[in-house]
Design a protein around this motif. Structure first.
Motif, PDB file in Angstrom:
ATOM      1  N   HIS A 154       0.634  -1.091   0.148  1.00 15.07           N
ATOM      2  CA  HIS A 154       0.104  -0.064  -0.191  1.00 15.07           C
ATOM      3  C   HIS A 154       0.956   1.836  -0.323  1.00 15.07           C
ATOM      4  CE1 HIS A 154      -3.791  -1.931   0.850  1.00 15.07           C
ATOM      5  NE2 HIS A 154      -2.821  -3.148   1.510  1.00 15.07           N
ATOM      6  N   GLY A 155       1.209   1.781  -1.088  1.00 16.31           N
ATOM      7  CA  GLY A 155       1.700   3.502  -0.623  1.00 16.31           C
ATOM      8  C   GLY A 155       3.039   2.572  -1.453  1.00 16.31           C
ATOM      9  N   ALA A 156       3.498   3.887  -1.911  1.00 10.63           N
ATOM     10  CA  ALA A 156       4.924   3.828  -2.386  1.00 10.63           C
ATOM     11  C   ALA A 156       5.650   4.978  -1.927  1.00 10.63           C
ATOM     12  CB  ALA A 156       4.713   4.558  -3.640  1.00 10.63           C
ATOM     13  N   GLY A 157       7.357   4.654  -2.086  1.00 11.59           N
ATOM     14  CA  GLY A 157       8.027   6.085  -1.344  1.00 11.59           C
ATOM     15  C   GLY A 157       8.197   5.592   0.137  1.00 11.59           C
ATOM     16  N   ALA A 158       8.064   7.080   0.338  1.00  8.77           N
ATOM     17  CA  ALA A 158       8.190   7.473   2.480  1.00  8.77           C
ATOM     18  C   ALA A 158       7.408   6.703   3.128  1.00  8.77           C
ATOM     19  CB  ALA A 158       8.221   8.355   2.490  1.00  8.77           C
ATOM     20  N   VAL A 159       5.953   6.827   2.083  1.00 10.15           N
ATOM     21  CA  VAL A 159       4.714   6.395   2.448  1.00 10.15           C
ATOM     22  C   VAL A 159       4.111   4.739   2.456  1.00 10.15           C
ATOM     23  CG1 VAL A 159       2.417   6.960   3.522  1.00 10.15           C
ATOM     24  CG2 VAL A 159       4.308   8.758   3.250  1.00 10.15           C
ATOM     25  N   THR A 160       4.875   4.061   2.550  1.00 14.14           N
ATOM     26  CA  THR A 160       3.861   2.547   2.703  1.00 14.14           C
ATOM     27  C   THR A 160       3.956   1.826   3.289  1.00 14.14           C
ATOM     28  OG1 THR A 160       5.977   3.413   0.607  1.00 14.14           O
ATOM     29  CG2 THR A 160       5.666   1.013   1.359  1.00 14.14           C
ATOM     30  N   ASP A 161       2.566   0.821   3.485  1.00 12.17           N
ATOM     31  CA  ASP A 161       2.761   0.104   4.079  1.00 12.17           C
ATOM     32  C   ASP A 161       2.750  -1.182   3.503  1.00 12.17           C
ATOM     33  OD1 ASP A 161       2.479   1.820   6.394  1.00 12.17           O
ATOM     34  OD2 ASP A 161      -0.342   1.532   5.917  1.00 12.17           O
ATOM     35  N   VAL A 162       2.926  -2.284   3.760  1.00 17.93           N
ATOM     36  CA  VAL A 162       3.165  -3.954   3.589  1.00 17.93           C
ATOM     37  C   VAL A 162       2.301  -4.532   4.342  1.00 17.93           C
ATOM     38  CG1 VAL A 162       4.955  -3.507   2.314  1.00 17.93           C
ATOM     39  CG2 VAL A 162       5.048  -4.627   4.870  1.00 17.93           C
ATOM     40  N   VAL A 163       1.460  -5.728   3.177  1.00 20.53           N
ATOM     41  CA  VAL A 163       0.374  -6.655   4.242  1.00 20.53           C
ATOM     42  C   VAL A 163       2.161  -8.423   4.265  1.00 20.53           C
ATOM     43  CG1 VAL A 163      -1.299  -8.187   3.437  1.00 20.53           C
ATOM     44  CG2 VAL A 163      -1.573  -5.859   2.955  1.00 20.53           C
ATOM     45  N   LEU A 164       2.006  -8.222   4.970  1.00 21.23           N
ATOM     46  CA  LEU A 164       2.405 -10.138   5.868  1.00 21.23           C
ATOM     47  C   LEU A 164       1.533 -10.246   5.743  1.00 21.23           C
ATOM     48  CD1 LEU A 164       4.774  -8.917   7.741  1.00 21.23           C
ATOM     49  CD2 LEU A 164       5.868  -9.012   5.801  1.00 21.23           C
ATOM     50  N   ASP A 165       1.790 -11.740   4.781  1.00 22.81           N
ATOM     51  CA  ASP A 165       1.168 -13.244   4.799  1.00 22.81           C
ATOM     52  C   ASP A 165       1.930 -14.283   6.496  1.00 22.81           C
ATOM     53  OD1 ASP A 165      -1.351 -12.842   3.704  1.00 22.81           O
ATOM     54  OD2 ASP A 165      -0.048 -14.210   1.550  1.00 22.81           O
ATOM     55  N   VAL A 166       1.127 -13.985   6.961  1.00 21.93           N
ATOM     56  CA  VAL A 166       2.032 -14.637   8.764  1.00 21.93           C
ATOM     57  C   VAL A 166       1.057 -16.470   8.880  1.00 21.93           C
ATOM     58  CG1 VAL A 166       2.770 -14.492  10.977  1.00 21.93           C
ATOM     59  CG2 VAL A 166       2.450 -12.380   9.467  1.00 21.93           C
ATOM     60  N   GLY A 167       2.709 -17.281   9.103  1.00 21.33           N
ATOM     61  CA  GLY A 167       1.646 -18.270   9.411  1.00 21.33           C
ATOM     62  C   GLY A 167       1.330 -19.321   8.400  1.00 21.33           C
ATOM     63  N   GLY A 168       0.588 -20.320   8.224  1.00 25.28           N
ATOM     64  CA  GLY A 168       0.060 -21.266   7.693  1.00 25.28           C
ATOM     65  C   GLY A 168       1.496 -21.554   6.579  1.00 25.28           C
ATOM     66  N   PHE A 169       0.650 -22.549   5.491  1.00 24.89           N
ATOM     67  CA  PHE A 169       1.898 -22.855   4.791  1.00 24.89           C
ATOM     68  C   PHE A 169       1.521 -23.359   3.318  1.00 24.89           C
ATOM     69  CE2 PHE A 169       3.512 -27.953   2.859  1.00 24.89           C
ATOM     70  CZ  PHE A 169       4.528 -27.295   3.309  1.00 24.89           C
ATOM     71  N   LEU A 170       2.394 -22.568   2.217  1.00 19.16           N
ATOM     72  CA  LEU A 170       1.940 -22.055   1.095  1.00 19.16           C
ATOM     73  C   LEU A 170       1.108 -21.738   0.609  1.00 19.16           C
ATOM     74  CD1 LEU A 170       3.061 -26.036  -0.354  1.00 19.16           C
ATOM     75  CD2 LEU A 170       5.155 -23.940   0.089  1.00 19.16           C
ATOM     76  N   GLY A 171       0.903 -20.315   1.629  1.00 20.09           N
ATOM     77  CA  GLY A 171       0.064 -19.783   1.758  1.00 20.09           C
ATOM     78  C   GLY A 171      -1.507 -20.329   2.318  1.00 20.09           C
ATOM     79  N   ILE A 172      -1.615 -21.284   2.541  1.00 15.89           N
ATOM     80  CA  ILE A 172      -3.264 -21.528   3.085  1.00 15.89           C
ATOM     81  C   ILE A 172      -3.082 -21.679   4.567  1.00 15.89           C
ATOM     82  CG2 ILE A 172      -4.054 -23.870   3.207  1.00 15.89           C
ATOM     83  CD1 ILE A 172      -2.834 -24.762   0.712  1.00 15.89           C
ATOM     84  N   GLY A 173      -4.352 -20.683   4.976  1.00  9.29           N
ATOM     85  CA  GLY A 173      -4.729 -20.549   6.892  1.00  9.29           C
ATOM     86  C   GLY A 173      -3.072 -19.426   6.781  1.00  9.29           C
ATOM     87  N   SER A 174      -2.559 -19.056   6.156  1.00  8.92           N
ATOM     88  CA  SER A 174      -2.015 -17.785   6.524  1.00  8.92           C
ATOM     89  C   SER A 174      -2.571 -16.437   7.242  1.00  8.92           C
ATOM     90  CB  SER A 174      -0.984 -17.029   5.493  1.00  8.92           C
ATOM     91  OG  SER A 174      -1.691 -16.997   4.215  1.00  8.92           O
ATOM     92  N   LYS A 175      -2.494 -15.461   7.481  1.00  9.18           N
ATOM     93  CA  LYS A 175      -3.163 -14.310   7.794  1.00  9.18           C
ATOM     94  C   LYS A 175      -2.847 -13.171   8.149  1.00  9.18           C
ATOM     95  CE  LYS A 175      -4.582 -12.187  12.462  1.00  9.18           C
ATOM     96  NZ  LYS A 175      -4.061 -12.393  14.008  1.00  9.18           N
TER      97      LYS A 175
END
Length: 98
Positions: free
Chosen positions: A39-60
């Motif tokens: 989300h955003g670019a440069g100085a004002v940037t947030d990222v969405v991290l997929d945490v946990g799960g296995f191969l993207g399944i069940g991640s938060k």
């Protein structure tokens, strides 16, 4: 993983094309998540991290400011992030709704 030879990214490089699918490692150098989108670019940037799960399944998906990550390029040109957060701490954050 020794990050001492890795090159920090410049803020101008904080964009979807470079960061999407980049792995993120915790302080113990274990992979704790993957950047799913930006989300955003440069100085004002947030990222969405997929945490946990296995191969993207069940991640938060959780929203994190790039200021919470050290984003860098390794010797082979691969982008990755390092954070002091643990997987457990990230999983305690509210789930990001797309």
């Amino acid at each position: 993983m020794d990050h001492s030879n890795h090159t920090p990214l410049d803020r101008t490089e904080f964009n979807t094309a470079l960061l999407e699918n980049a792995p993120v490692y915790g302080a113990d150098d274990h992979k704790i998540g993957t950047i799913s989108h930006v989300h955003g670019a440069g100085a004002v940037t947030d990222v969405v991290l997929d945490v946990g799960g296995f191969l993207g399944i069940g991640s938060k998906p959780v929203l994190v400011s790039v200021d919470q990550l050290n984003l860098m390029r390794d010797e082979d040109g691969n982008i990755h992030g390092v954070t002091s957060w643990t997987k457990e701490q990230l999983q305690e954050l509210p789930e990001h709704q797309h």
